[in-house]
Scaffold this motif. Structure first.
Motif, mmCIF file in Angstrom:
data_model
loop_
_atom_site.group_PDB
_atom_site.id
_atom_site.type_symbol
_atom_site.label_atom_id
_atom_site.label_comp_id
_atom_site.label_asym_id
_atom_site.label_seq_id
_atom_site.Cartn_x
_atom_site.Cartn_y
_atom_site.Cartn_z
ATOM 1 N N SER A 16 0.591 -1.138 -0.041
ATOM 2 C CA SER A 16 -0.007 0.089 -0.055
ATOM 3 C C SER A 16 0.989 1.128 -0.074
ATOM 4 O O SER A 16 2.263 1.164 0.143
ATOM 5 C CB SER A 16 -0.850 -0.031 1.272
ATOM 6 N N ARG A 17 0.172 2.387 -0.490
ATOM 7 C CA ARG A 17 1.136 3.548 -0.464
ATOM 8 C C ARG A 17 1.341 3.901 0.959
ATOM 9 O O ARG A 17 0.869 3.779 1.905
ATOM 10 C CB ARG A 17 0.191 4.827 -0.973
ATOM 11 N N SER A 18 2.693 4.643 0.947
ATOM 12 C CA SER A 18 3.153 5.490 2.353
ATOM 13 C C SER A 18 2.501 6.731 2.272
ATOM 14 O O SER A 18 1.805 7.170 1.368
ATOM 15 C CB SER A 18 4.566 5.163 2.629
ATOM 16 N N SER A 19 3.104 7.535 3.155
ATOM 17 C CA SER A 19 2.688 8.984 3.314
ATOM 18 C C SER A 19 3.314 9.799 2.242
ATOM 19 O O SER A 19 4.069 9.596 1.477
ATOM 20 C CB SER A 19 3.029 9.762 4.668
ATOM 21 N N TRP A 20 2.797 10.915 1.995
ATOM 22 C CA TRP A 20 3.418 11.940 0.929
ATOM 23 C C TRP A 20 4.873 12.316 1.270
ATOM 24 O O TRP A 20 5.512 12.127 0.425
ATOM 25 C CB TRP A 20 2.257 13.128 0.726
ATOM 26 N N PRO A 21 5.219 12.649 2.389
ATOM 27 C CA PRO A 21 6.448 12.949 2.437
ATOM 28 C C PRO A 21 7.215 11.939 2.123
ATOM 29 O O PRO A 21 8.407 12.046 1.479
ATOM 30 C CB PRO A 21 6.762 13.222 4.152
ATOM 31 N N GLN A 22 7.060 10.690 2.595
ATOM 32 C CA GLN A 22 7.796 9.433 2.234
ATOM 33 C C GLN A 22 7.763 9.441 0.752
ATOM 34 O O GLN A 22 8.956 8.875 0.088
ATOM 35 C CB GLN A 22 7.207 8.251 3.026
ATOM 36 N N ALA A 23 6.519 9.492 -0.019
ATOM 37 C CA ALA A 23 6.698 9.464 -1.315
ATOM 38 C C ALA A 23 7.530 10.426 -2.285
ATOM 39 O O ALA A 23 8.162 10.103 -3.018
ATOM 40 C CB ALA A 23 4.918 9.522 -1.834
ATOM 41 N N ARG A 24 7.518 11.465 -1.631
ATOM 42 C CA ARG A 24 8.131 12.634 -2.283
ATOM 43 C C ARG A 24 9.733 12.344 -2.133
ATOM 44 O O ARG A 24 10.607 12.620 -2.992
ATOM 45 C CB ARG A 24 7.897 13.975 -1.360
ATOM 46 N N HIS A 25 10.236 11.757 -0.901
ATOM 47 C CA HIS A 25 11.547 11.304 -0.829
ATOM 48 C C HIS A 25 11.995 10.483 -1.577
ATOM 49 O O HIS A 25 12.982 10.231 -2.239
ATOM 50 C CB HIS A 25 11.887 11.013 0.809
ATOM 51 N N LEU A 26 11.146 9.283 -1.721
ATOM 52 C CA LEU A 26 11.304 8.285 -2.556
ATOM 53 C C LEU A 26 11.492 8.584 -4.201
ATOM 54 O O LEU A 26 12.390 8.102 -4.735
ATOM 55 C CB LEU A 26 9.984 7.107 -2.402
#
Length: 451
Positions: A16-26
């Motif tokens: 499942s998707r993680s949080s937006w800060p995590q997605a941005r870092h990724l």
């Protein structure tokens, strides 16, 4: 007898998707690593062409040149090829240490329930290749057992370069899984190197190296970012670790792991995103150092290592004898079959035992593609081959050929599987970018149930 009632409530979801800060870092990490992967491939191709050209002697002489012949007292009288493996790869492993620390503090590994998946997959993806290697080599007489760890590593930069070539828009959950899997894989790989590939151990030098790492940790934990102190301490830790007999790249991981992830926030101040993962993780010292050193690692250190590590000469080689060599078969089978079956199988078993379901955007075919992609083992596999058999040896040349062949087969199979799902991936990617309210955060991260 009353029948057992199955547990109520929603089943846990995998990928499942993680949080937006995590997605941005990724996204930032994968963008850098994708460019680095292209440079790594370029370095490997140049090495292969150069090593098999009429100028192959110049390639050999350059790798064997010793820049500082007076460094014998500190074991630093190394040739250029060894400097790239022991020196430049320390930068690569420093970035790995930073990423590991971030994953444990603010990433996928902070939550035991989310961490179970990449850890189980990484373990399965390392144990099965090692077992396959040992089984094949033992069946042929046992020569070359020291290289059992060669097919256990995954090269994230090479893997992302493959994704870029096939223009695959993997869903965010799968991208996070691939990166976390590679980070955990690197942690296990450096542990294997430290334990099983340490020769001529000198405990006094190791204690001195640990002391240098400790001083580095004290400074960074207190927010002292004096380059004139940190860089000499890092060099001292690397030099002493190398003199101890433990592979010097271990110092890079230890140094990276000491750096604090979260920036200090005044008491009672909330995250600007309102997420349970503090967005200060993006502004901490680890993030700043990673932002500075990841391009150096991906764009300089790893490609130069590939240039000197991938130059296997096949001119005049009996290809039939090479491809039938037990060690070559063991490495190729470990990378292609061991990695894919180990990762896919351990994930499937975890899902069965925990009654977890795949995220609705993910299929088991997607996981098979990722598992095949993890069979691309280049940088760390070549490093372990050097440590196991010695750079420039006949066995080392066979290792290089096998790693290249196994990685190419894995990449081709993964590209075939993932390319078939590109249309579906593009639809998911469009939904993950949609920002109808224009607030800078895609809607799926604010309203996960919206479709």
């Amino acid at each position: 007898m009353t029948p057992r009632t199955p547990p109520s409530g929603p089943r846990p979801r995998l990928f499942s998707r993680s949080s937006w800060p995590q997605a941005r870092h990724l996204a930032d990490v994968l963008r850098t690593e994708t460019v680095g992967g292209a440079l790594l491939l370029s370095g490997a191709v140049i090495a292969l062409i150069w090593a098999n050209s009429p100028w192959s002697d110049s390639y050999t002489r350059l790798g064997a040149a010793v820049p500082w012949p007076g460094g014998a007292p500190w074991h630093l009288d190394l040739d250029v090829a060894t400097w790239t493996a022991d020196g430049l790869l320390a930068i690569f492993f420093f970035v790995v240490g930073l990423e590991l620390k971030r994953e444990f503090v603010a990433g996928e590994l902070r939550d035991p329930r989310r961490a179970a998946l990449p850890i189980a997959a990484a373990l399965g993806g390392m144990l099965l290749p090692a077992l396959i290697y040992v089984a094949v080599v033992l069946s042929a007489g046992g020569e070359g057992l020291r290289g059992w760890a060669i097919p256990t590593a995954t090269d994230i930069a090479f893997a992302l370069a493959v994704l870029a070539v096939v223009s695959s828009h993997l869903p965010q959950g799968l991208r996070a899984f691939l990166l976390t899997l590679a980070v955990v894989d690197d942690l296990f790989a450096i542990t294997i190197i430290a334990i099983f590939y340490t020769a001529d151990f000198h405990p006094v030098a190791l204690l001195a190296a640990v002391a240098a790492v400790g001083l580095f940790a004290v400074l960074v934990q207190r927010g002292r970012t004096w380059w004139w102190a940190l860089i000499p301490l890092a060099i001292a830790a690397w030099t002493l670790m190398h003199a101890s007999g433990v592979h010097a790249t271990v110092a890079g991981v230890l140094l990276g792991f000491t750096v604090p992830v979260l920036a200090r926030r005044p008491t009672g101040e909330r995250s600007t995103t309102g997420d349970t993962v503090p967005d200060a993780a993006e502004a901490g010292l680890a993030a700043r150092l990673e932002h500075r050193w990841r391009p150096v690692s991906a764009g300089i250190a790893v490609p130069i290592f590939a240039l000197f590590a991938a130059g296997v000469t096949v001119r005049g080689t009996d290809l039939g004898a090479l491809l039938s060599d037990p060690m070559v078969i063991a490495i190729v089978a470990g990378l292609v079959f061991g990695k894919s079956i180990g990762i896919f199988g351990s994930t499937y078993l975890l899902a069965r035992f925990t009654r977890a379901e795949l995220d609705e955007d993910i299929t088991w075919a997607d996981l098979l593609g990722i598992a095949l992609l993890a069979g691309v083992g280049f940088t760390v596999s070549l490093l372990i081959g050097d440590l196991a058999f010695g750079a420039g040896s006949i066995a080392d040349d066979r290792v290089k050929a096998a790693v290249l062949l196994g990685s190419l087969i894995s990449a081709g199979l993964a590209a075939t599987v993932l390319a078939r799902r590109n249309v579906a991936y593009r639809r998911v990617a469009e939904r993950e970018r949609l920002d109808a309210d224009g607030d800078g955060v895609p809607d799926v991260y604010q309203h996960p149930d919206a479709r």
